[in-house]
Design a protein around this motif. Structure first.
Motif, PDB file in Angstrom:
ATOM      1  N   THR A 364       6.541  -4.764   5.141  1.00  0.00           N
ATOM      2  CA  THR A 364       5.140  -4.467   5.447  1.00  0.00           C
ATOM      3  C   THR A 364       5.054  -3.775   6.802  1.00  0.00           C
ATOM      4  O   THR A 364       5.659  -4.232   7.782  1.00  0.00           O
ATOM      5  N   VAL A 365       4.325  -2.679   6.857  1.00  0.00           N
ATOM      6  CA  VAL A 365       4.150  -1.953   8.120  1.00  0.00           C
ATOM      7  C   VAL A 365       3.353  -2.832   9.080  1.00  0.00           C
ATOM      8  O   VAL A 365       2.249  -3.270   8.754  1.00  0.00           O
ATOM      9  N   PRO A 366       3.895  -3.117  10.273  1.00  0.00           N
ATOM     10  CA  PRO A 366       3.172  -3.973  11.222  1.00  0.00           C
ATOM     11  C   PRO A 366       2.007  -3.228  11.868  1.00  0.00           C
ATOM     12  O   PRO A 366       1.951  -1.992  11.836  1.00  0.00           O
ATOM     13  N   ASP A 367       1.102  -3.984  12.453  1.00  0.00           N
ATOM     14  CA  ASP A 367      -0.033  -3.392  13.160  1.00  0.00           C
ATOM     15  C   ASP A 367       0.409  -3.030  14.574  1.00  0.00           C
ATOM     16  O   ASP A 367       0.616  -3.900  15.418  1.00  0.00           O
ATOM     17  N   VAL A 368       0.589  -1.754  14.824  1.00  0.00           N
ATOM     18  CA  VAL A 368       1.020  -1.307  16.149  1.00  0.00           C
ATOM     19  C   VAL A 368      -0.126  -0.636  16.906  1.00  0.00           C
ATOM     20  O   VAL A 368       0.087  -0.046  17.967  1.00  0.00           O
ATOM     21  N   THR A 369      -1.345  -0.709  16.351  1.00  0.00           N
ATOM     22  CA  THR A 369      -2.508  -0.091  16.986  1.00  0.00           C
ATOM     23  C   THR A 369      -2.716  -0.646  18.389  1.00  0.00           C
ATOM     24  O   THR A 369      -2.649  -1.857  18.606  1.00  0.00           O
ATOM     25  N   ASP A 370      -2.921   0.238  19.340  1.00  0.00           N
ATOM     26  CA  ASP A 370      -3.188  -0.071  20.753  1.00  0.00           C
ATOM     27  C   ASP A 370      -1.950  -0.574  21.505  1.00  0.00           C
ATOM     28  O   ASP A 370      -2.059  -0.980  22.653  1.00  0.00           O
ATOM     29  N   MET A 371      -0.786  -0.560  20.836  1.00  0.00           N
ATOM     30  CA  MET A 371       0.452  -0.841  21.566  1.00  0.00           C
ATOM     31  C   MET A 371       0.865   0.410  22.335  1.00  0.00           C
ATOM     32  O   MET A 371       0.517   1.527  21.970  1.00  0.00           O
ATOM     33  N   THR A 372       1.661   0.212  23.395  1.00  0.00           N
ATOM     34  CA  THR A 372       2.264   1.375  24.019  1.00  0.00           C
ATOM     35  C   THR A 372       3.261   1.967  23.033  1.00  0.00           C
ATOM     36  O   THR A 372       3.728   1.293  22.107  1.00  0.00           O
ATOM     37  N   GLN A 373       3.590   3.215  23.219  1.00  0.00           N
ATOM     38  CA  GLN A 373       4.528   3.861  22.299  1.00  0.00           C
ATOM     39  C   GLN A 373       5.855   3.108  22.277  1.00  0.00           C
ATOM     40  O   GLN A 373       6.449   2.900  21.202  1.00  0.00           O
ATOM     41  N   GLU A 374       6.336   2.662  23.435  1.00  0.00           N
ATOM     42  CA  GLU A 374       7.609   1.940  23.522  1.00  0.00           C
ATOM     43  C   GLU A 374       7.555   0.637  22.737  1.00  0.00           C
ATOM     44  O   GLU A 374       8.474   0.311  21.966  1.00  0.00           O
ATOM     45  N   ASN A 375       6.468  -0.116  22.907  1.00  0.00           N
ATOM     46  CA  ASN A 375       6.342  -1.394  22.196  1.00  0.00           C
ATOM     47  C   ASN A 375       6.184  -1.169  20.693  1.00  0.00           C
ATOM     48  O   ASN A 375       6.666  -1.974  19.884  1.00  0.00           O
ATOM     49  N   VAL A 403      -0.860   3.639  20.976  1.00  0.00           N
ATOM     50  CA  VAL A 403      -0.870   4.107  19.591  1.00  0.00           C
ATOM     51  C   VAL A 403      -2.286   4.022  19.021  1.00  0.00           C
ATOM     52  O   VAL A 403      -2.959   2.995  19.136  1.00  0.00           O
ATOM     53  N   ILE A 404      -2.694   5.116  18.400  1.00  0.00           N
ATOM     54  CA  ILE A 404      -4.008   5.153  17.757  1.00  0.00           C
ATOM     55  C   ILE A 404      -3.894   4.670  16.313  1.00  0.00           C
ATOM     56  O   ILE A 404      -4.691   3.859  15.853  1.00  0.00           O
ATOM     57  N   LEU A 405      -2.920   5.170  15.590  1.00  0.00           N
ATOM     58  CA  LEU A 405      -2.708   4.742  14.210  1.00  0.00           C
ATOM     59  C   LEU A 405      -1.295   5.085  13.785  1.00  0.00           C
ATOM     60  O   LEU A 405      -0.594   5.866  14.437  1.00  0.00           O
ATOM     61  N   SER A 406      -0.898   4.464  12.682  1.00  0.00           N
ATOM     62  CA  SER A 406       0.412   4.744  12.095  1.00  0.00           C
ATOM     63  C   SER A 406       0.215   5.278  10.686  1.00  0.00           C
ATOM     64  O   SER A 406      -0.780   4.970  10.024  1.00  0.00           O
ATOM     65  N   THR A 407       1.192   6.081  10.239  1.00  0.00           N
ATOM     66  CA  THR A 407       1.176   6.606   8.869  1.00  0.00           C
ATOM     67  C   THR A 407       2.548   6.380   8.244  1.00  0.00           C
ATOM     68  O   THR A 407       3.525   6.969   8.708  1.00  0.00           O
ATOM     69  N   PRO A 408       2.655   5.486   7.249  1.00  0.00           N
ATOM     70  CA  PRO A 408       1.625   4.684   6.573  1.00  0.00           C
ATOM     71  C   PRO A 408       0.928   3.699   7.524  1.00  0.00           C
ATOM     72  O   PRO A 408       1.497   3.312   8.535  1.00  0.00           O
ATOM     73  N   ASP A 409      -0.249   3.275   7.127  1.00  0.00           N
ATOM     74  CA  ASP A 409      -1.071   2.424   7.971  1.00  0.00           C
ATOM     75  C   ASP A 409      -0.588   0.982   7.923  1.00  0.00           C
ATOM     76  O   ASP A 409       0.208   0.584   7.064  1.00  0.00           O
ATOM     77  N   LYS A 410      -1.066   0.203   8.858  1.00  0.00           N
ATOM     78  CA  LYS A 410      -0.700  -1.218   8.936  1.00  0.00           C
ATOM     79  C   LYS A 410      -1.023  -1.921   7.617  1.00  0.00           C
ATOM     80  O   LYS A 410      -2.007  -1.611   6.933  1.00  0.00           O
TER      81      LYS A 410
END
Length: 673
Positions: A364-375, A403-410
């Motif tokens: 499952t893609v984790p929620d990385v929204t609002d993390m720093t790019q490194e994290n 991070v604003i969003l990921s593709t695929p999304d969380k």
């Protein structure tokens, strides 16, 4: 219905009705104090005794007054008069988006994106204040004459802080734009608004709504049962990336939609980019929202077996894609038996693959929204996922480097080792200030306000710059600023310096000329009669005393010509002069002596003597004659009528005296006509 001319609260004068709704009527009115046109929304008469409706009406005003955004209709005033609830708001001259679509369809894709960006910006602002609109539809979106967007009608908007669920069993909003969860009677969320936004985008691209039906209920059922038809089926020229925005916004499962409006803005802004030209179609993983489906089996002849389900029940259920494919395959098998066998083999192999994937190869893609790019990279690596392409874009919500969003999304399920693209914020979008001097303030104010800057105007007089033109600015040209955090002060010319006019009453013409020359004004003169102001002095001035005028202004001066001479009138008066044949004593003596000298007896002469003439002397007084002078002398031998000519002023009268043989026989001291 309120009468035209009625002034609500003594201030908002009704001009005409401009709209009727289920809860209120809207009127165009004139604000008599601020001299501007406004829209006045008045709660309908038949609803004023309903406490729930009054509460909702007041809640609209409360919710909207918290919002200050160029794409949201502003609220100016809220009040009650004689039991009548009203809201005074910004008047938007134009049309609504529903009519705009009809009149301008097909709409260029870039124009669609521009309109949607403004709508999304307004909704994002409302969501930031914990306000969900819940009734987003083209009829509630206004398009002004310049093409700018304004969202109105927060009549059923509800603040998220109001945790009591008072509308559990009531469907609010227009059914064509209703989210599946609202159609089921659930509480609306931010993602419910996103669903409605997706339907609006669908309508702008196709000119129609995705679902129609004979009743509101049938349409609502389609919202949570049927997939939104692909817009590319209507217009294959629509880029796949743009269609994906519609598909993701209208996913049946709220968790598969954009998590917030900001993500939809970012995705939409690049949907026409060449870099996304070959983007695959977005396919929701959980489109059935967890519903149980009756999956029919295939018999050797390819005929569907309906086990424990009536035909009506099957018609009410969605047909999964696999079943549709099997149905299609079964039609083939009616013609070729060997294709059926191949299909069975494929299904078995597919089942084995799914079973293998379920044993641990899917993550499952984790929620990385609002993390720093490194994290975010570390969080993805922990889930055995790789970082793919990293896109950089501005964001007013997420800090630089986050991070604003990921593709695929969380929350989406992908194969272990898959790549995940990240969109990273470069910070708030900045705007480069330009040189606005010598530009018209109203144009620059409109442009900067649309960009999100706060504009403050200050006035300064100028002998060389026209009024309304910008003289200076407090932020230098070339500087980049964050619009929402920037206030720019523009100093605007008020024209030439103002001069307060003195009271010029009773000034002579020369004194006026000296005054205007000293203060930089000009004067023009005219004359008029006056019974109170002496000749040659000022009667009046325009502008009046105390008026503030600019240098070079012309002052109109009226000088007195003195009293006006009364008007002169001419007329004649007819006078009848009687003849007198009686001789006077002197005349009688003269006649007797004369006759005696002829040898006649005195007695006989006296008995027959009579006067044969009368001497008439006339005196006349008017504007040109005086009674002290004889006007006319004449001799009459019988009764005579004469006409006396008079010339007198309007406020005066004539006089005359008439003497006969030295004796006054007629007179009149007041001859007027």
């Amino acid at each position: 219905m309120m009468e035209t001319g009625y002034a609500v609260n003594g201030r908002y004068q009704i001009i005409r009705p401009i709209g009727e709704g289920g809860m209120a009527n809207v009127y165009l009115a004139q604000d008599l104090i601020l001299d501007r046109q406004v829209a006045v929304k008045v709660l309908r008469l038949d609803l004023r005794n309903d406490p729930n409706t009054v509460r909702r009406f007041k809640r609209e005003a409360l919710a909207t007054t918290e919002l200050n955004h160029p794409n949201i209709v502003s609220i100016y005033d809220v009040g009650e008069e004689n039991g009548m609830q009203y809201i005074v708001m910004e008047y938007v001259s134009g049309t609504d988006l529903k009519k705009y679509i009809v009149e301008h369809f097909p709409i260029p894709y870039q124009r669609v994106i521009d309109i949607m960006t403004q709508i999304l910006s307004a909704v994002e602002n409302a969501h930031a204040h914990s306000i969900i609109h819940r009734d987003l539809k083209p009829q509630n979106i206004l398009v002004d004459e310049a093409g700018n967007i304004k969202i109105s009608d927060f009549g059923i908007a509800i603040a998220l802080s109001e945790t009591a669920m008072t509308q559990t069993n009531t469907l609010l909003g227009s059914v064509h734009y209703l989210s599946p969860e609202q159609a089921r009677g659930s509480m609306a969320t931010r993602r419910s608004d996103i669903y409605s936004l997706g339907i609006i985008l669908y309508e702008m691209l196709t000119g129609m709504v995705p679902f129609e039906g004979e009743s509101a209920v049938s349409i609502a059922i389609k919202h949570f049962q049927d997939a939104v038809p692909p817009v590319r089926d209507y217009d294959p020229r629509i880029p796949q990336a743009l269609e994906n925005v519609v598909l993701k916004a209208t996913a049946k499962d709220p968790d598969e939609r954009y998590s917030d409006v900001g993500q939809m803005v970012i995705d939409l802004s690049t949907s026409l980019s060449a870099s996304r030209a070959h983007e695959p179609k977005f396919v929701p993983l959980q489109g059935d929202m967890g519903e149980t489906k009756v999956i029919p089996a295939l018999d050797p002849e390819g005929v569907t077996q309906q086990s424990n389900a009536s035909e009506a029940q099957l018609n009410d259920l969605d047909q999964p894609t696999a079943v549709q494919k099997n149905k299609h395959l079964s039609k083939k098998t009616k013609r070729k038996w060997w294709l059926f066998g191949i299909g069975i083999v494929v299904l078995v192999l597919f089942s084995i693959f799914v079973a293998y994937a379920m044993q641990g190869s899917e993550v499952t893609v984790p929620d990385v929204t609002d993390m720093t790019q490194e994290n975010a990279v570390s969080a993805l690596a922990a889930e055995k996922l790789k970082v793919g392409q990293i896109r950089k874009t501005t964001s007013n919500k997420y800090s630089k480097g986050h991070v604003i969003l990921s593709t695929p999304d969380k929350g989406m399920h992908v194969k272990s080792g898959s790549t995940v693209d990240l969109t990273v914020s470069t910070g708030r979008k900045k705007y480069q200030i330009k040189d606005y001097t010598d530009k018209v303030f109203t144009d620059i104010n409109k442009m900067l306000s649309k960009k999100g800057l706060t504009v403050v105007r200050r006035y300064q007089s100028s002998r060389s710059v026209e009024p309304g033109v910008i003289l200076s600015q407090n932020i230098a040209a070339g500087k980049k600023v964050v619009p929402s955090k920037t206030t720019i002060i523009l100093t605007v010319s008020s024209g030439k310096p103002n001069i307060t006019l003195e009271n010029l009453s009773n000034y002579t013409k020369q004194a006026v000329q000296e005054y205007v020359a000293n203060v930089g004004l000009t004067a023009s003169f005219s004359e008029d009669y006056s019974n109170t102001v002496d000749e040659g002095l000022v009667i009046s001035q325009s502008p009046g005393s105390g008026a503030a005028v600019q240098e070079g202004t012309n002052v109109n001066i009226v000088l007195s010509k003195g009293r006006k001479a009364p008007a002169t009138k001419h007329f004649t008066k007819s006078i009848s002069i009687p003849f007198d044949d009686t001789l006077t004593d002197a005349e009688s003596s003269l006649t007797t002596s004369s006759e005696s000298s002829d040898g006649s007896t005195s007695e006989s002469s006296s008995s027959i003597a009579t006067a044969t003439t009368n001497k008439i002397t006339i005196y006349l007084e008017d504007s040109t004659h005086s009674l002290s002078n004889v006007f006319r002398e004449m001799t009459i031998t019988a009764d005579t009528t004469i006409d006396l000519p008079f010339t007198v002023k309007a406020d005066q009268a004539g006089r005359y005296r008439i003497l006969r043989n030295g004796q006054e026989i007629l007179s009149d001291d007041y001859v007027t006509n």
